[in-house]
Design an enzyme around this catalytic site. Structure first.
Site, PDB file in Angstrom:
ATOM      1  NE  ARG A  11      38.197  34.199  20.180  1.00  0.00           N
ATOM      2  CZ  ARG A  11      37.983  35.041  19.165  1.00  0.00           C
ATOM      3  NH1 ARG A  11      36.768  35.528  18.932  1.00  0.00           N
ATOM      4  NH2 ARG A  11      38.971  35.385  18.360  1.00  0.00           N
ATOM      5  CB  ILE A  12      38.137  26.512  19.060  1.00  0.00           C
ATOM      6  CG1 ILE A  12      39.273  26.845  20.031  1.00  0.00           C
ATOM      7  CG2 ILE A  12      38.579  25.420  18.070  1.00  0.00           C
ATOM      8  CD1 ILE A  12      40.503  27.459  19.371  1.00  0.00           C
ATOM      9  NE  ARG A  80      20.336  24.988  28.610  1.00  0.00           N
ATOM     10  CZ  ARG A  80      21.311  25.818  28.974  1.00  0.00           C
ATOM     11  NH1 ARG A  80      22.526  25.336  29.204  1.00  0.00           N
ATOM     12  NH2 ARG A  80      21.078  27.102  29.118  1.00  0.00           N
ATOM     13  CB  SER A 153      45.847  21.789  24.628  1.00  0.00           C
ATOM     14  OG  SER A 153      47.240  21.601  24.833  1.00  0.00           O
ATOM     15  CB  CYS A 154      46.472  25.890  21.404  1.00  0.00           C
ATOM     16  SG  CYS A 154      46.380  26.625  23.063  1.00  0.00           S
ATOM     17  CB  THR A 212      49.181  24.008  32.675  1.00  0.00           C
ATOM     18  OG1 THR A 212      49.277  23.364  31.397  1.00  0.00           O
ATOM     19  CG2 THR A 212      50.525  23.901  33.377  1.00  0.00           C
ATOM     20  CE  LYS A 213      43.533  18.588  34.861  1.00  0.00           C
ATOM     21  NZ  LYS A 213      42.203  17.922  34.746  1.00  0.00           N
ATOM     22  NE  ARG A 235      44.882  30.883  30.872  1.00  0.00           N
ATOM     23  CZ  ARG A 235      43.654  30.605  31.271  1.00  0.00           C
ATOM     24  NH1 ARG A 235      42.817  31.594  31.595  1.00  0.00           N
ATOM     25  NH2 ARG A 235      43.234  29.360  31.345  1.00  0.00           N
ATOM     26  CG  ASN A 317      46.170  31.323  21.960  1.00  0.00           C
ATOM     27  OD1 ASN A 317      47.066  32.177  21.958  1.00  0.00           O
ATOM     28  ND2 ASN A 317      44.915  31.604  22.259  1.00  0.00           N
TER      29      ASN A 317
END
EC number: 1.2.1.72
Length: 336
Positions: A11-12, A80, A153-154, A212-213, A235, A317
């Protein structure tokens, strides 16, 4: 010319590529390579078509072992072990590691060993990286000596500019944050096994609390708030755009007007392009594809007893954060 490689084209990663081209193409940044284990045909297809962000308005096709975007040839790899990637031969200045898997200094050093100049993680990293940046708040700390950086993070990018602004104006004592986040790829379409029992449940059918952190991430950017914030997250069954509910206590007596005006001033000043402000009656989908880190909904600001402040903010996000990845990349290279 800044040559970047994207490691992890999810996604990002895909939104970073789209944002670079959609913004009018920063002529000083060029994507030279993408490393992703998925099939190249799927990578091309998901670059062209996106459920959240629509069609990509540039021609994209496979060209041997490369992806052709317009007239730009981007080498594709499926490796990888990052240390085996040809970053030195390609002259890669910065690897944008968007895997969500790597996040330590040792992980980043695999890219450096392959010849990359610097690494920028698209997610919170371990404390042993050189810097964690929230663009617009602390990117000025970059000196050019940092080789391994996290873009946080977002949600950190969304809430930190607001906290920093309000602390400067009204002196924050402490606070709590609730993140109301769209569903993510680590959730299930239908009930299925997961190490987090809540995430064994179908993402489209429930509001799901998750760990969450965020509070720890906030402390890394604003260390003077160590132990002063707590955060929870849920979520919800949407595919993009996140809301954040922030509650703080402040030392100075304030009104709703005081709070909103302070945020409006910041959005027009030092945080222009990072922070936005609206009083329109909007819902989450209206913020899809918004490049700001945070949009304040001024109609939802509340003040109790002149010292307890509650507010609602929004962010895309994906798109907002992808744009900050590019901003931080520019800042890293401009610093030296």
């Amino acid at each position: 010319m800044i040559k970047i490689a994207i490691n992890g084209y999810g996604r990002i990663g895909r939104n970073v590529l789209r944002a670079l081209y959609e913004s009018g193409r920063d002529k000083n940044i060029k994507i030279v390579a993408i490393n992703e284990l998925a099939a190249p045909e799927a990578m091309v297809h998901l670059t062209r078509f996106d459920t959240s962000h629509g069609r990509f308005h540039h021609p994209v096709q496979l060209a041997g072992n490369s992806m052709l975007v317009g007239e730009d040839l981007i080498s594709l790899f499926a490796e990888r072990d990052p240390s085996r990637l040809p970053w030195r031969a390609l002259g890669v200045d910065v690897v944008l590691d968007c895997t969500g898997v790597f996040g330590s200094r040792a992980d980043a050093e695999l890219h450096l060993a392959a010849g990359a100049g610097k690494v920028l993680f698209s997610h919170p990293a371990e404390a042993d990286v050189d810097a964690t940046i929230v663009y617009g708040v602390n990117h000025q700390v970059l000196t050019g000596r940092e080789r391994i950086v996290s873009n946080a993070s977002c949600t950190t990018n969304c809430v930190v500019p607001v906290i920093e602004t309000l602390h400067r104006e009204f002196e924050i004592n402490c606070g709590t944050i609730t993140t109301i986040h769209s569903a993510m790829h680590d959730q299930q379409v239908i009930d299925a096994y997961h190490s987090d029992l809540r995430r064994t449940r179908a993402a489209s059918q429930s509001i799901i609390p998750v760990d969450t952190k965020l509070a720890k991430g906030l402390e890394r950017i604003l260390p003077h708030f160590a132990g002063k914030f707590e955060a929870i997250a849920v979520r919800v069954p949407t595919i993009n755009v996140t809301a954040m509910d922030l509650s703080i206590t402040v030392r100075k007596k304030v009104t709703v007007t005081d709070v909103n005006q302070a945020l409006q001033r910041a959005s027009r000043g030092t945080l222009s392009g990072i922070l936005d402000y609206t009083e329109e009656p909007l819902v989450s989908v209206d913020f899809n594809h918004d490049a700001h880190s945070c949009i304040i909904d001024g109609t939802q600001t509340r003040v109790s007893d002149a010292n307890l402040v509650k507010m609602l903010m929004w962010c895309d996000n994906e798109w907002g954060f992808a744009n900050r990845m590019l901003d931080t990349t520019r800042a890293m290279m401009a610093a030296g």
